[in-house]
Motif scaffolding. Structure first.
Motif, PDB file in Angstrom:
ATOM      1  N   ILE A  82      -6.537   5.019  11.818  1.00 49.38           N
ATOM      2  CA  ILE A  82      -6.285   4.960  10.374  1.00 49.38           C
ATOM      3  C   ILE A  82      -7.611   4.778   9.647  1.00 49.38           C
ATOM      4  O   ILE A  82      -8.383   3.862   9.953  1.00 49.38           O
ATOM      5  N   PRO A  83      -7.929   5.637   8.670  1.00 49.28           N
ATOM      6  CA  PRO A  83      -9.202   5.492   7.951  1.00 49.28           C
ATOM      7  C   PRO A  83      -9.158   4.305   6.996  1.00 49.28           C
ATOM      8  O   PRO A  83      -8.366   4.267   6.071  1.00 49.28           O
ATOM      9  N   ILE A  94       3.621   7.560   9.592  1.00 47.48           N
ATOM     10  CA  ILE A  94       3.961   7.324  10.993  1.00 47.48           C
ATOM     11  C   ILE A  94       2.817   6.622  11.720  1.00 47.48           C
ATOM     12  O   ILE A  94       3.026   5.684  12.507  1.00 47.48           O
ATOM     13  N   ALA A  95       1.582   7.051  11.451  1.00 53.34           N
ATOM     14  CA  ALA A  95       0.428   6.432  12.113  1.00 53.34           C
ATOM     15  C   ALA A  95       0.285   4.964  11.715  1.00 53.34           C
ATOM     16  O   ALA A  95      -0.020   4.108  12.560  1.00 53.34           O
ATOM     17  N   ILE A  96       0.508   4.659  10.448  1.00 57.84           N
ATOM     18  CA  ILE A  96       0.374   3.272   9.996  1.00 57.84           C
ATOM     19  C   ILE A  96       1.462   2.403  10.610  1.00 57.84           C
ATOM     20  O   ILE A  96       1.200   1.282  11.076  1.00 57.84           O
ATOM     21  N   THR A 140      -0.478 -14.511   7.466  1.00 56.03           N
ATOM     22  CA  THR A 140      -1.720 -13.764   7.251  1.00 56.03           C
ATOM     23  C   THR A 140      -1.602 -13.056   5.905  1.00 56.03           C
ATOM     24  O   THR A 140      -0.669 -12.287   5.693  1.00 56.03           O
ATOM     25  N   THR A 141      -2.534 -13.332   5.025  1.00 50.11           N
ATOM     26  CA  THR A 141      -2.494 -12.790   3.667  1.00 50.11           C
ATOM     27  C   THR A 141      -3.763 -12.018   3.389  1.00 50.11           C
ATOM     28  O   THR A 141      -4.865 -12.494   3.678  1.00 50.11           O
ATOM     29  N   ALA A 142      -3.600 -10.838   2.843  1.00 48.09           N
ATOM     30  CA  ALA A 142      -4.747 -10.010   2.448  1.00 48.09           C
ATOM     31  C   ALA A 142      -4.630  -9.706   0.964  1.00 48.09           C
ATOM     32  O   ALA A 142      -3.560  -9.314   0.475  1.00 48.09           O
ATOM     33  N   PHE A 143      -5.721  -9.899   0.260  1.00 45.06           N
ATOM     34  CA  PHE A 143      -5.753  -9.635  -1.184  1.00 45.06           C
ATOM     35  C   PHE A 143      -6.995  -8.816  -1.498  1.00 45.06           C
ATOM     36  O   PHE A 143      -8.069  -9.067  -0.959  1.00 45.06           O
ATOM     37  N   GLN A 144      -6.824  -7.843  -2.374  1.00 43.28           N
ATOM     38  CA  GLN A 144      -7.966  -7.019  -2.772  1.00 43.28           C
ATOM     39  C   GLN A 144      -7.876  -6.687  -4.255  1.00 43.28           C
ATOM     40  O   GLN A 144      -6.821  -6.272  -4.746  1.00 43.28           O
ATOM     41  N   ALA A 145      -8.964  -6.918  -4.954  1.00 44.64           N
ATOM     42  CA  ALA A 145      -9.115  -6.475  -6.342  1.00 44.64           C
ATOM     43  C   ALA A 145     -10.242  -5.452  -6.342  1.00 44.64           C
ATOM     44  O   ALA A 145     -11.378  -5.770  -5.964  1.00 44.64           O
ATOM     45  N   LEU A 158      -2.814  -3.150   6.573  1.00 43.34           N
ATOM     46  CA  LEU A 158      -2.093  -1.906   6.822  1.00 43.34           C
ATOM     47  C   LEU A 158      -0.788  -1.848   6.032  1.00 43.34           C
ATOM     48  O   LEU A 158      -0.337  -0.773   5.650  1.00 43.34           O
ATOM     49  N   PHE A 159      -0.183  -3.003   5.781  1.00 46.55           N
ATOM     50  CA  PHE A 159       1.042  -3.026   4.981  1.00 46.55           C
ATOM     51  C   PHE A 159       0.761  -2.522   3.562  1.00 46.55           C
ATOM     52  O   PHE A 159       1.558  -1.774   2.986  1.00 46.55           O
ATOM     53  N   THR A 160      -0.388  -2.891   3.004  1.00 41.89           N
ATOM     54  CA  THR A 160      -0.767  -2.410   1.675  1.00 41.89           C
ATOM     55  C   THR A 160      -0.998  -0.906   1.684  1.00 41.89           C
ATOM     56  O   THR A 160      -0.552  -0.189   0.778  1.00 41.89           O
TER      57      THR A 160
END
Length: 1528
Positions: A1008-1009, A355-357, A930-935, A377-379
Motif C-alpha cells: 500500500i503506498p 481489497i489490498a487495504i 491505537t489512535t492515529a490523527f493527521q492534520a 490504514l483504516f483512514t
C-alpha cells in the motif's frame, strides 16, 4: 534567484528577436513558456518544503480574431521534499538542481492527458466558450482553466463594482494610476478583483510601449465558488463569535502583466502570479502552515500558423467557463462532495486498492493488535470507499460478507462493517442498511453503527430517505436498541441538513446581492444578460433547496410527532429526544403539548423542555420558546426539576437583560431552595466566564447579580457549575459546565449533567455531554438504607384535621417511583446514545453464561471487543490558481481491541442452594487502543499529493488482573491485584510535523503506498526539553514515570508559565500544544519494577454490623451479619430463604467494626497499611474510633500512626409536614434548642457571633481600602502644595517627602519577594536600611517641627504634620513586613527593626499630645466655618484611639481596652470621618479663599484617619485569635 534572472534574460532576448509588437492576430501562433510550482511548509519554524514543479510550452493558434486552439506540451515534472536553506519558494522559483525529476508511467499519463487540445473564444481580454474533448479528464480541464485565467484581462471594466460617476459632474482626467473593482471569472469562482493599471512605459530594448497591470483577487467575495466542505463536526456560530472569528484559511493572489496595445486589442507579453494559502490553526502570532504557488507565463515567439493543431472529435463546451470543477453529488439541492473524479483512478483500481487495504489490516491484526498501522490504514480505507461507486461497494460486500470461518476473513468482514458508517455517503448508507437486513450485521450489534453514521453522514437528503424507510421496517420495530439509534440518527441528520441548507441559502443570498450590485452599474447588454442569467440561476437554487428540504422535513415531522404522541412511555421519550436532535421549529407545538400535559410523567415533561434547546437558537422561535418556558419557571406550583430545566434552556440561549432581571426579581419570591440555589449558582458562575460566546451574557449577568437574593449552593440543593479558560496565544477557549438537580425529599440527585465545549476559529462546538437521570433510584436505596428513626406520633387522631392541613399545604403522600433511570451521551450537540438502566442491566445479563448446581453457581462473561472508529473527519477543497485543488484535512481513527473475561462464582450454603455464602469475582482484562490523527494541508496534482502535515499517534494498553472474594457470613472482602503485568510502556503520545510527497497511482502487486514523510527538524528558536517525572519506586515497588521530550517556542513558553511544580507535566502539555509544528514531541507513561517489586497487592476489608444487643440485657438478639449480607437481603436477592438480617432497631445498642488491610506479596518485608475503625451506637448517639497504621519495609524508616475519635447524634424523630403545626412538636423542638444553647454554650456562641461580625467588617474594610484612592489623592495634593508654598518651606520639607517615598519603595520591593526564599534573602538588607533611614527621617521631622514652631511657620507646621502621619504609615508597613518574615529574618535584623519601631513610636505619641494645639494654630487666618468643629472632633477621636488601641510595636504596657462588640462601631465612625474629610477637601477647593493652609491641614488629617483605621484593623486581628476574656 540568479538562475531565474538568467532564464528570464534568455527568454526576453528570444522574445525581442521575434519582435511581437502588435495585438493577437488571426492566422498567428503564439508560443508561451509556462513554469509553475507549489510548495507547502511551515515557514515560521522551518525551511522544509514539499511540492511539485511543472514546465510546459503553451501554444495558442488564432484561427480567427476570436477563435483559438490551445495545446499544452509538458516539458518537465519535478518534485521536492527537503530543506531549502538558500531559496525561498514564496518569492522565487526553485532551481532545477534542488528538484527530483518525476518519470514513469504516472508522469507519462499526466503529460499525455494534459496535451489534449482544447479551444476557446477570446475577445477584448475575455475568455469564453471553452470546448474540450470528452476524453479529457476533470483534473486536466481544471489545469487548463487555470492557464486561461492568465489571459482574462479586463481593461474595459466589465462587471464593474464601482458606482458610476454622475454625468453632471464628470471626473477630471488624471495621469495617476487607475484603480477599479470588477467581478472577474477565475478558477475559484466569479470573484471581486481589484485592478491597477499603470501608465504606459517605453521598453528601452525595442522602443515599444508597455502597459503594466496588477490585479488582486478577493476570495471572500465570489459568486459560484466551487469550494467544498465535508465534516462530521457541528458548531454554533454566535453573534459575538462572528465579530471575533479568525478565518482558519486565508488566501490571496496577485497577478502582474506586461501587455502591448490598447484596452480592447492587446498582446500579453509576460505574466507573473503569486498565490498564498495560509492555514492558521491558532492565533496569527502563533504557528501556521502555508502553501505558496508561483507561476510565470512568458511569450517566446509569434509566428504564422504552420501546422494546425488537430482538434479532437466531439468537443463539448464546458459549463461554468473558467470556474473550476469540483465533483459533487448530481441532483443534490446544494453542493455535496461526491466521488473524487479529479484522481487518475478507475473503479477497477479503487476496487483493487480497497481489497489490498483490507488484506493488510487483517494481516497486521493477526500478527499483533498493538501496531499503529491499522489505524492509519483504516483512514486510507475510508477515503477509498468514498471514491467507490455503488457497484464497486456491492462487489466488495459480496466478496467478504460470507460465512467463511477463517480468522482472516472474519477480521476483514468486521473492519468492512466498521468502516461503512464512517464513509457517510448515500451509497455506503444503502449498503449498510442492506447488510443489516441480510443479517451480515446482527440487529443487536447494529445500533452503534447508526450513532457513528449520525456524525459521519453527508448532508444528503437521499441518506435521510434511506433512514426513514429503514426506520419504518419491522426489523427496527422489533429491536428497542436499534430503534432508538435509528431515530436519534434521523434527528441528528435532519439537523445537519437543515444547518447546511441554511448556510448555503445565506451564501446564495449574499451572491445575489453582489449580482444585483453589478446590474445596477453595468450598461453593456451582453454583460447584463449574463448577470441576469446568473441571478435567475441563484434564485432557482434557493427555491429548489427550500422546497426539497421542506418535502423531507414534512415527513420527518409527521413521524417524530407520531412517536412523541405515543401512549408508550419509551416511544414518547424517544420521539422527544429525536425532536431535540433535529431542532425543527415545526415540532415545537408537540413539545408544548407534552409539556402542558400535567398528567404526564415529570421526566417526560422535562425531556420536552430539553428538546427545545436547539429550537431556542432559531431567531424566529426564540420569543415563542421564552413565552412557553417562562410560564413554567414562574409557576411556583410546577415541580422544581421542570422549573430548573425551563430556566436552563432560557439561560443557554442568551436571554436579554430584561429576562435576566426577571429571574433576579423572582429569586426574592422564591420558596424552593432547590430552584433558588440553582438559579443563583448559575448566575454567579456565568458572571465569571471567559468563553467568547458568553461574554455578552456574562456582562448582563454581572448587572443582574446586584438585584439577586443570595441562596446557599451546598450539597442538599440543586446547583450549577461553570469553568472556562481562554488562551490568547492559541486563540482557543473551552469550558466545562455541570449541573446537579436535587429533590427536596431525596438524598440522590434527580439528575446530573457534565458538558465540555470547545471554541475555535470563532465557532463553538459541544464536544461531549454526559447526563444521568436517576428516576426510581431513590426508592431502591430506600429499601437498602431506609430511615430507622422513630416516627413522630401525633397525640390526636383527628383525621379530618390532618386532611385539611394536607389540603392547605398542598401536601400529598409520595408514591415510590418506578426505576426508569437512564444515561445519555451527546457528541457535537447530538444525542447519540441513550441507555435505560434496567434494559442495560438486562442486556449485560444476557451476555453472561450461567451454570448452577448443588455447589453454587458460576457466571462467565467474555470481554472480547474489537472495533475501529473515526473520531475526526474534515475535508475542505478549494481550487487554486495552479489548477489543482488545495485540500485541508483532519483525519482521526482509532482501533480498539480488548481481550479478557469476567467470572463470578457463588458458593451455596450446605443444604440450601438458594443461599450463598462466598462470592468470587475474577477479572482478566487487557484493553489496547491505537489512535492515529493527521492534520494535513496538501495540493492534489492528480499523480501525487504533496504538502505539510501534523501526525499524532496514541498507543495505550492497561492490563488489569484482579480477583475479589466476598465472604457473606463474615462480612469480609478480599481484593487481589496482580502487578506483574504492569510493565513496559502503558501510554505513548507522539506528534510529528512533517512534509510529504505521496503518489496516488497504485500497483496491486506492491504494498500500500503511504506518504513519504520527512520529519521537520527543530527550528533555531525552538527549545527542546527532556521530560522525566517519576515516583513510587520504593513506596510501592513500581517505578511509574513519564518520559519523553517536548519542544516549544519562546512565545509558547511565555503563554504557559508554570506556577506550581505539581502541574509541571500539564505545563509541558500546554507548551507542546502551542508548538505542535516546532518539532517532534513524545510522552511515554512507563511502569518498571522498583525496589523489592511485589507480585500482587492485596486489600482485605471486613465490616461487621450491626451486632444487636438488648437495651438492658446486652444479649444478642440476632445473627452477626456483614454489610454484604444485609445489602443483598435488602435488595431482595435472598427473599426466598425467608431470613432477614439483624438490623438496628430503635431502642437498641449496636456495635460496628471495619478493618481494611492493604499489603503486598513480599513475605519478608511487606508494605502494609492497616485502617481499623470501631463504632458504637446507642439510639441516635454514635461514637466512631479510627486508627490508621502504616508499616514500612526494612529499607525505609519511620512508622506513622493516626488515631481519631468522633462523636455525633442524629435527630430522634422524623416529622411529617402535617405535624409541623403541632404544639407538642414545637415545644419539643424549643426544648432541644434550649438544651443545645445551655449555660455552658451561650458564652462561646456569643463570641462566635461577635467574631463573625468582626470578620465581615474586616473583609469590608479591606475591600474598601483596596478600591479607595485616598493615598494617591493625598500624594498628588502634597506634590502640588510643594509647588505653591514659599521656597524656604519647600527646601525644608521636600527632602523628607523624597526620603519617605524611597523607604516606601524599598519596603514594597521586599514585600514582592516573599514568593521566593532565594529572592527574599537578596533583599533583606533593604529592610534593615529602611528601618535606620525611617528613624533618621523621624528625628529630622521632630527637629524641623521645633524650628517651625519657633518661627511660627504655619505652612511648615501643617506640612510636617502630614509627614508625621505618613511616617506612621511607613511604620505600619515596616511592622507588617517584619511580622510576615519573622521566621526567615536573622535575629539581628529583627531586633534592629523592632528597636527602631519602638523609638519612633515614642516620638509619635509625644507629637500627638501637642497635635491639638498645633491644629488650633493652623486654623488662624482661615474664614470661620463648621469645619472647626469637625476637625476638633477628628483630633479627639484620634487621641482616644491612641490610648485605647496601642499598636504592637509601641513601647507601652497598656492593653486593648475596647470590647470586641464595639469594633464595628469604631470602623463605621472612622469611615464616616474620612468621608467628612473628603467633603471638606472639596469645599476647601470651591468656597474657602485662603486654601493653602487648609489643604495642607486636610491632607494631614486624611493620612491621620488612615492611621486610625489601621490601628482598629490591627486590634481586630489581634482580638480575633482567641475569645474575648469577658466572654469566657
Amino acid at each position: 534567484m540568479n538562475v531565474l534572472y538568467c532564464l528570464l534574460g534568455v527568454l526576453a532576448a528570444a522574445s525581442a528577436a521575434s519582435k511581437p509588437n502588435s495585438p493577437f492576430r488571426a492566422g498567428h501562433e503564439y508560443i508561451y513558456f509556462y513554469e509553475g510550482q507549489h510548495a507547502s511548509g511551515i515557514p515560521k519554524n522551518s525551511d522544509f518544503y514539499a511540492g511539485l514543479k511543472i514546465k510546459a510550452n503553451v501554444i495558442l493558434q488564432f484561427k480567427t480574431a476570436t477563435e483559438v486552439v490551445c495545446k499544452v506540451d509538458v516539458t518537465g515534472i519535478s518534485k521536492f521534499n527537503d530543506i531549502l536553506p538558500t531559496t525561498n519558494p514564496a518569492t522565487e522559483m526553485l532551481p532545477d538542481y534542488l528538484l527530483e525529476a518525476e518519470t514513469g508511467e504516472a508522469a507519462m499519463k499526466f503529460t499525455e492527458e494534459l496535451a489534449i487540445p482544447f479551444t476557446f473564444e477570446y475577445k477584448n481580454g475575455n475568455v469564453s466558450g471553452i470546448r474540450t474533448s470528452p476524453e479529457d479528464p476533470a483534473w486536466s480541464i481544471n489545469f487548463k482553466r487555470a492557464l486561461l485565467t492568465f489571459f482574462e484581462v479586463n481593461m474595459e471594466k466589465r462587471r464593474s463594482l464601482e458606482p458610476q460617476k454622475s454625468s453632471e459632474y464628470p471626473e477630471a482626467e488624471t495621469t495617476e494610476n487607475n484603480f477599479y473593482r470588477v467581478l472577474e471569472p477565475s478558477i475559484a469562482g466569479i470573484c471581486e478583483t481589484t485592478y491597477r493599471v499603470f501608465p504606459e512605459e517605453v521598453n528601452t530594448a525595442n522602443g515599444e510601449k508597455i502597459t503594466r497591470i496588477a490585479k488582486v483577487r478577493n476570495y471572500d467575495n465570489c459568486i459560484g465558488s466551487p469550494a467544498l466542505l465535508n465534516t462530521m463536526f457541528s458548531a454554533h456560530m454566535c453573534d459575538e463569535c462572528n465579530e471575533r472569528k479568525t478565518k482558519p484559511l486565508q488566501a490571496a493572489t496577485e497577478m502582474r502583466y506586461e501587455v502591448i496595445g490598447s484596452e480592447t486589442e492587446f498582446l500579453i507579453v509576460n505574466v507573473e502570479s503569486e498565490s498564498q494559502y495560509i492555514v492558521v490553526p491558532y492565533s496569527k502570532e502563533a504557528e501556521y502552515a502555508a502553501t505558496y504557488i508561483r507561476q510565470a507565463l512568458i511569450l517566446l515567439e509569434e509566428v504564422a500558423i504552420g501546422t494546425a493543431i488537430p482538434e479532437p472529435a466531439g468537443m463539448e463546451e464546458l459549463e461554468g467557463g473558467l470556474v473550476g470543477y469540483m465533483p459533487v453529488v448530481e441532483g443534490a439541492p446544494w453542493p455535496i462532495t461526491a466521488i473524487d473524479s479529479l484522481q487518475m483512478h478507475s473503479q477497477g483500481m479503487v476496487m483493487e486498492k480497497i481489497i489490498a487495504i483490507l488484506t493488510s489490516i487483517a494481516e497486521v491484526e493477526m500478527m499483533t493488535p498493538e501496531l499503529p498501522e491499522t489505524a492509519i490504514l483504516f483512514t486510507v480505507l475510508k477515503k477509498m470507499m468514498r471514491e467507490a461507486t455503488m457497484e464497486t461497494l456491492e462487489q466488495v460486500m459480496e466478496k467478504y460478507c460470507t460465512n467463511d470461518p477463517g480468522e482472516k476473513m472474519k477480521i476483514i468482514k468486521r473492519v468492512l462493517l466498521d468502516v461503512l458508517p464512517s464513509v457517510g455517503t448515500a451509497n455506503a448508507t444503502e449498503i449498510l442498511i442492506g447488510a443489516i437486513k441480510k443479517q451480515h450485521i446482527p440487529a443487536a450489534e447494529a445500533a452503534p453503527t447508526f450513532s457513528i453514521l449520525a456524525l459521519a453522514a453527508q448532508p444528503d437528503l437521499t441518506i435521510l430517505k434511506h433512514l426513514m424507510e429503514f426506520a419504518d421496517s419491522s426489523l427496527v420495530e422489533g429491536d428497542a436498541y436499534l430503534k432508538r439509534s435509528v431515530w436519534l440518527c434521523v434527528g441528528a441528520l435532519t439537523r445537519k441538513i437543515n444547518v447546511v441548507k441554511s448556510r448555503w441559502v445565506k451564501e446564495w443570498q449574499r451572491q445575489l446581492e453582489l449580482v444585483e450590485m453589478v446590474l445596477e452599474e453595468e450598461g453593456e447588454q451582453a454583460i447584463r444578460s449574463e448577470m441576469q442569467a446568473k441571478e435567475n440561476e441563484i434564485r432557482e437554487k434557493i427555491t429548489s433547496a427550500n422546497e426539497q428540504f421542506k418535502g423531507e422535513e414534512t415527513n420527518v415531522v409527521t413521524a417524530l410527532e407520531k412517536l412523541a404522541r405515543s401512549e408508550n412511555w419509551e416511544e414518547k421519550v424517544l420521539g422527544i429526544k429525536a425532536i431535540g436532535n433535529s431542532g425543527l421549529y415545526a415540532c415545537l407545538p408537540v413539545l408544548v403539548e407534552v409539556l402542558e400535559n400535567k398528567e404526564a410523567k415529570e421526566s417526560v415533561r422535562v425531556q420536552a423542555i430539553w428538546a427545545m434547546k436547539k429550537i431556542s437558537y432559531i431567531p424566529e422561535a426564540k420569543e415563542e420558546v421564552y413565552e412557553v418556558l417562562s410560564s413554567c419557571f414562574f409557576n411556583m406550583e410546577e415541580p422544581a426539576q421542570i422549573r430548573i430545566a425551563a430556566y436552563t434552556i432560557m439561560l443557554v440561549s442568551g436571554p436579554p437583560l430584561s429576562v435576566l432581571q426577571m429571574f433576579a426579581q423572582a429569586l426574592h419570591r422564591e420558596t424552593d431552595e432547590n430552584v433558588g440555589s440553582f438559579v443563583y449558582s448559575s448566575l454567579l458562575a456565568m458572571s465569571a466566564t471567559s468563553h467568547p460566546c458568553l461574554l455578552g451574557l456574562a456582562e448582563n449577568v454581572t448587572t443582574t447579580l446586584r438585584y439577586c437574593k443570595e441562596f446557599e449552593s451546598t450539597f442538599p440543593y440543586s446547583r450549577f457549575y461553570h469553568l472556562s479558560a481562554k488562551s490568547q496565544y492559541l486563540n482557543m477557549a473551552g469550558s466545562i459546565s455541570a449541573a446537579v438537580i436535587s429533590g427536596s425529599d431525596e438524598m440522590v440527585p434527580r439528575g446530573a449533567t457534565v458538558g465540555v465545549d470547545l471554541h475555535m476559529w470563532g465557532a463553538t462546538t459541544n464536544l461531549v455531554e454526559v447526563g444521568v437521570n436517576s428516576d426510581g433510584v431513590q426508592s431502591v436505596l430506600n429499601k437498602l438504607f431506609g430511615l430507622r428513626a422513630e416516627p413522630w406520633k401525633s397525640p390526636y387522631e383527628a383525621k379530618s384535621k390532618v386532611e385539611e392541613i394536607k389540603e392547605k399545604l398542598k401536601v400529598k403522600d409520595r408514591e415510590s417511583a418506578a426505576l426508569s433511570a437512564h444515561m445519555y451521551i451527546k457528541v457535537f450537540g447530538h444525542e447519540l446514545f441513550y441507555f435505560p438502566l434496567t434494559e442495560t442491566i438486562r442486556k449485560f445479563g444476557n451476555k453472561m453464561s450461567a451454570k448452577t448446581d448443588d455447589k453454587g453457581m458460576t457466571f462467565d462473561m467474555p470481554l472480547e471487543f474489537t472495533n475501529a472508529i473515526a473520531f475526526a473527519d474534515l475535508e475542505y477543497k478549494l481550487p487554486t490558481e495552479f489548477g489543482m485543488p488545495l485540500i485541508v484535512r483532519l483525519d482521526g481513527s482509532a482501533m480498539i481491541n480488548t481481550t479478557g473475561s469476567l467470572m463470578v462464582t457463588a458458593e451455596a450454603e450446605y443444604g440450601n442452594r438458594r443461599k450463598y455464602n462466598n462470592l468470587k469475582f475474577e477479572l482478566d482484562f487487557m484493553p489496547r487502543v491505537t489512535t492515529a490523527f493527521q492534520a494535513a494541508v496538501a495540493v492534489d496534482c492528480a499523480i501525487m499529493r504533496s504538502g505539510v502535515a501534523l501526525n499524532a499517534m496514541v498507543k495505550a494498553k492497561m492490563p488489569v488482573n484482579a480477583e475479589t472474594t466476598v465472604n457473606r457470613k463474615e462480612g469480609k472482602c478480599t481484593k487481589k491485584f496482580n502487578m506483574e503485568e504492569m510493565r513496559g510502556d502503558l501510554l505513548t503520545i507522539s506528534t510529528q510535523p512533517v512534509t510529504f510527497v505521496m503518489t496516488t497511482m497504485f500497483n496491486p502487486s506492491e504494498s500500500i503506498p503511504l506518504p513519504n514523510f520527512k520529519i521537520i527538524p527543530f527550528a533555531a528558536t525552538t527549545t527542546v526539553q527532556p521530560v522525566s517525572i517519576e515516583g513510587g519506586k520504593s513506596a510501592f515497588g513500581i517505578n511509574l514515570g513519564i518520559y519523553g521530550q517536548t519542544a516549544y517556542t519562546s512565545a509558547a513558553s511565555a503563554a504557559f508559565v508554570p506556577y506550581c511544580t505539581a502541574i509541571e507535566f500539564l505545563t509541558y502539555i500546554g507548551r507542546g500544544m502551542g508548538s505542535l509544528f516546532s518539532g517532534e514531541q513524545v510522552y511515554i507513561l512507563r511502569a518498571e519494577p522498583g525496589v523489592n517489586p511485589p507480585e500482587y497487592y492485596e486489600i482485605e476489608s471486613q465490616f461487621k454490623a450491626p451486632g444487636v444487643h438488648g437495651e438492658e440485657s446486652g444479649e444478642e438478639s440476632g445473627e452477626d451479619c456483614g454489610i454484604y449480607c444485609y445489602a443483598a437481603s435488602a435488595m431482595g436477592w435472598f427473599e426466598e430463604s425467608g431470613e432477614e438480617p439483624a438490623i438496628s432497631r430503635p431502642g437498641t445498642n449496636a456495635e460496628y467494626s471495619l478493618v481494611i488491610k492493604i499489603t503486598d506479596s513480599n513475605k519478608g518485608s511487606p508494605r502494609e497499611i492497616k485502617i481499623e475503625g470501631h463504632g458504637f451506637c446507642r439510639n441516635t448517639d454514635h461514637t466512631v474510633e479510627l486508627e490508621i497504621v502504616r508499616s514500612l519495609p526494612e529499607y525505609e524508616t519511620g512508622e506513622w500512626k493516626m488515631q481519631t475519635k468522633m462523636e455525633f447524634s442524629f435527630p430522634k424523630t422524623k416529622i411529617s409536614p402535617v405535624e409541623l403545626f403541632n404544639p407538642e412538636y414545637q415545644t419539643h423542638v424549643q426544648q432541644r434548642i434550649d438544651h443545645l444553647m445551655g449555660e455552658d454554650g451561650q458564652n462561646i456562641v456569643s463570641w462566635l457571633i461577635e467574631k463573625d461580625v468582626i470578620a465581615m467588617e474586616t473583609k469590608n474594610w479591606a475591600k474598601w481600602m483596596a478600591g479607595w484612592g485616598a493615598r494617591e489623592t493625598v500624594s498628588t495634593l502634597v506634590d502640588q502644595l510643594l509647588v505653591w508654598m514659599n521656597e524656604r518651606t519647600v527646601l525644608a520639607i521636600r527632602p523628607i517627602v523624597a526620603s519617605q517615598k524611597t523607604i516606601k519603595t524599598a519596603l514594597d520591593k521586599v514585600w514582592t519577594t516573599f514568593y521566593s526564599a532565594e529572592e527574599f534573602s537578596k533583599e533583606i538588607h533593604l529592610l534593615e536600611t529602611a528601618a535606620h533611614e525611617s528613624e533618621r527621617v523621624m528625628d529630622e521631622i521632630v527637629t524641623k517641627m521645633e524650628g517651625a514652631e519657633a518661627e511660627k511657620d504655619v505652612e511648615g507646621i501643617a506640612m510636617l504634620q502630614y509627614c508625621v502621619m505618613e511616617q506612621m504609615t511607613l511604620l505600619h508597613k515596616l511592622f507588617t513586613v517584619c511580622n510576615k518574615a519573622n521566621v526567615t529574618l536573622p535575629t539581628e535584623v529583627t531586633e534592629a527593626c523592632m528597636t527602631s519601631l519602638a523609638s519612633q513610636s515614642t516620638k509619635y505619641n509625644k507629637f500627638m499630645h501637642t497635635y491639638a494645639e498645633a491644629i488650633s494654630e493652623s486654623l488662624k487666618g482661615i474664614p470661620a466655618s463648621d469645619i472647626h468643629t469637625v476637625l476638633k472632633g477628628l483630633i479627639e477621636f484620634q487621641c482616644e484611639l491612641q490610648k485605647k488601641l496601642p499598636l504592637p510595636w509601641e513601647a507601652t504596657d497598656q492593653k486593648i481596652d475596647i470590647p470586641v462588640s464595639e469594633f464595628p462601631v469604631l470602623l463605621k465612625k472612622a469611615v464616616s470621618a474620612i468621608k467628612d474629610i473628603d467633603g471638606h477637601m472639596v469645599e476647601s477647593h470651591t468656597h474657602i479663599t485662603n486654601t493653602t493652609q487648609m489643604l495642607i491641614l486636610i491632607a494631614a488629617l486624611q493620612e491621620s484617619q488612615i492611621e486610625a483605621m489601621t490601628r482598629i484593623y490591627i486590634a481586630m486581628e489581634t482580638t480575633m485569635v482567641t475569645p474575648h476574656s469577658s466572654n469566657i
